[in-house]
Scaffold this active site. Structure first.
Site, PDB file in Angstrom:
ATOM      1  N   GLU A  30      52.785 -22.667 -62.863  1.00  0.00           N
ATOM      2  CA  GLU A  30      53.772 -22.106 -62.370  1.00  0.00           C
ATOM      3  C   GLU A  30      54.505 -20.942 -62.867  1.00  0.00           C
ATOM      4  O   GLU A  30      54.802 -19.877 -62.369  1.00  0.00           O
ATOM      5  CB  GLU A  30      54.881 -23.137 -61.846  1.00  0.00           C
ATOM      6  CG  GLU A  30      54.406 -24.438 -60.846  1.00  0.00           C
ATOM      7  CD  GLU A  30      54.083 -23.638 -59.629  1.00  0.00           C
ATOM      8  OE1 GLU A  30      54.841 -22.812 -59.022  1.00  0.00           O
ATOM      9  OE2 GLU A  30      53.280 -23.914 -58.951  1.00  0.00           O
ATOM     10  N   CYS A  83      51.110 -15.587 -44.016  1.00  0.00           N
ATOM     11  CA  CYS A  83      52.371 -14.999 -43.544  1.00  0.00           C
ATOM     12  C   CYS A  83      52.705 -14.034 -44.724  1.00  0.00           C
ATOM     13  O   CYS A  83      53.688 -14.063 -45.197  1.00  0.00           O
ATOM     14  CB  CYS A  83      53.428 -15.875 -43.213  1.00  0.00           C
ATOM     15  SG  CYS A  83      55.013 -15.474 -42.727  1.00  0.00           S
ATOM     16  N   CYS A 142      49.697 -13.215 -37.769  1.00  0.00           N
ATOM     17  CA  CYS A 142      50.354 -13.718 -36.670  1.00  0.00           C
ATOM     18  C   CYS A 142      49.556 -14.554 -35.525  1.00  0.00           C
ATOM     19  O   CYS A 142      49.824 -15.417 -34.990  1.00  0.00           O
ATOM     20  CB  CYS A 142      51.571 -13.199 -36.100  1.00  0.00           C
ATOM     21  SG  CYS A 142      52.689 -12.455 -37.380  1.00  0.00           S
ATOM     22  N   CYS A 171      48.237 -17.737 -36.774  1.00  0.00           N
ATOM     23  CA  CYS A 171      49.313 -18.754 -37.564  1.00  0.00           C
ATOM     24  C   CYS A 171      49.384 -19.914 -36.624  1.00  0.00           C
ATOM     25  O   CYS A 171      49.852 -19.889 -35.552  1.00  0.00           O
ATOM     26  CB  CYS A 171      50.652 -17.871 -37.652  1.00  0.00           C
ATOM     27  SG  CYS A 171      51.860 -18.819 -38.321  1.00  0.00           S
ATOM     28  N   CYS A 182      58.115 -19.669 -34.107  1.00  0.00           N
ATOM     29  CA  CYS A 182      58.487 -18.643 -35.116  1.00  0.00           C
ATOM     30  C   CYS A 182      59.565 -17.870 -34.612  1.00  0.00           C
ATOM     31  O   CYS A 182      59.328 -16.878 -33.714  1.00  0.00           O
ATOM     32  CB  CYS A 182      57.339 -17.884 -35.642  1.00  0.00           C
ATOM     33  SG  CYS A 182      57.866 -16.483 -36.796  1.00  0.00           S
TER      34      CYS A 182
END
Length: 350
Positions: free
Chosen positions: A38, A193, A200, A203, A209
């Site tokens: 991370e 995204c 899209c 998606c 959305c």
């Protein structure tokens, strides 16, 4: 209004088919490996991090090993990843864990956020991926996805907007598969995204959305109010002795490239000349100018003007200076160097 009730199941189904399941920190998935990944992934792409991660855990396989390692070793393993404060904070946090958490990362949000270099989102990613705890994340990818899905106006870095996004992220948490949920959000934002040219048409959330429905994909999330990055200039000396070694100088413990080894650096030639006369047995007027090198930071751009000069050695009056060292070409591979300095030295040997 976006219906949030089935977002997690749909995104997890997408993740099962298209997510990233073979990242090195997932096998095995331990708190230390999750934490390290991370921190490395902050402002750095997965494709870049993988090699650095493998090298780092090969040398420092667990938290106690990191805590006991010299800072020079940690910075050398980090060299090339940039944003070196991450490495220094990682090292400091490991030492803190040894001191107050029995040599392990604490399984507690507040305790994690209390460690150097760990913010709320990173802490959430550690808790969810290492232990399966219900903790939301809100990194750059997740902010972008939520702004588009829910039609959130305003720059996500503004406190009021960020507070709203945290509330949404909390509300989306599923009751199971918390580690997969965290990874699914990151993968979805990084691969589908995306900031520009999002996919899209394929998606799994396109029908809920707001940005797609209202034709606002390109404008969400709102950009940070911008201003031109300032330009700074600096001089660096590539000082070589008769054996072809190069002189390195340790950077101050705070500021840009803190504690890394670098080239002697000065604001102007007058300052460089004064330093040279105090430390080096040679003639700076014989130095050969090299092409300038541009390097970008998040808050300014730096133009480096290097000069290469051969010298007899250090002056006797310098003595044993811990902030100066000679390095051979093979030495450079194991020394923590800022990326532009490493590039300058690589060009020197080509």
């Amino acid at each position: 209004m976006t219906d949030a009730s089935d977002i997690a199941p749909r995104l997890l189904a997408w993740f099962d088919r298209h997510g990233r399941h073979d990242l090195p920190w997932q096998h095995p998935r331990t708190p230390y490996r999750v934490w390290l990944s991370e921190i490395m992934l902050q402002q750095t792409q997965v494709s870049v991090v993988v090699g650095y991660f493998d090298r780092f855990v090969g040398a420092l396989p667990d938290l106690p090993a990191l805590a006991s390692a010299p800072q020079d070793e940690v910075l050398a393993l980090w060299s090339g990843l940039g944003y070196y404060a991450r490495a220094r904070n990682l090292h400091a946090a490991a030492k803190r864990c040894v001191e107050v958490h029995d040599g392990a990362l604490p399984r507690d949000l507040d305790a994690l956020v209390g460690l150097p270099g760990i913010g709320r989102s990173t802490a959430g990613a550690i808790l969810s991926q290492a232990w399966g705890d219900p903790a939301p994340i809100l990194d750059g990818n997740v902010k972008r996805v939520l702004c588009r899905l829910f039609g959130i106006d305003g720059w996500p870095g503004q406190p009021a907007v960020e507070k709203r996004l945290w509330a949404i992220a909390e509300g989306l948490l599923p009751s199971t598969r918390l580690a997969d949920w965290t990874q699914a959000q990151m993968d979805f934002g990084a691969t589908l995204c995306t900031r520009t040219n999002p996919a899209c048409a394929i998606c799994p959330l396109q029908d809920v959305c707001v940005a797609r429905r209202e034709g606002r994909i390109a404008e969400l999330p709102a950009a940070k109010p911008g201003k031109p990055l300032p330009q700074r200039e600096t001089r660096m000396l590539i000082v070589e002795d008769a054996d072809g070694r190069v002189l390195l100088q340790r950077r101050p413990p705070t500021g840009v490239w803190a504690a890394l080894w670098s080239l002697p650096q000065h604001e102007d030639l007058t300052e460089a000349q004064a330093w040279f006369e105090r430390h080096v047995d040679g003639d700076l007027t014989a130095a050969r100018p090299l092409p300038a090198l541009e390097h970008g930071f998040s808050h300014y751009r730096l133009r480096i003007h290097p000069r290469r000069v051969s010298v007899n050695g250090l002056r006797a009056t310098v003595g044993d200076n811990a902030d100066l060292r000679w390095a051979t070409r093979p030495d450079l591979d194991a020394i923590g160097l800022p990326a532009p300095v490493r590039k300058l030295l690589q060009e020197r040997t080509e």
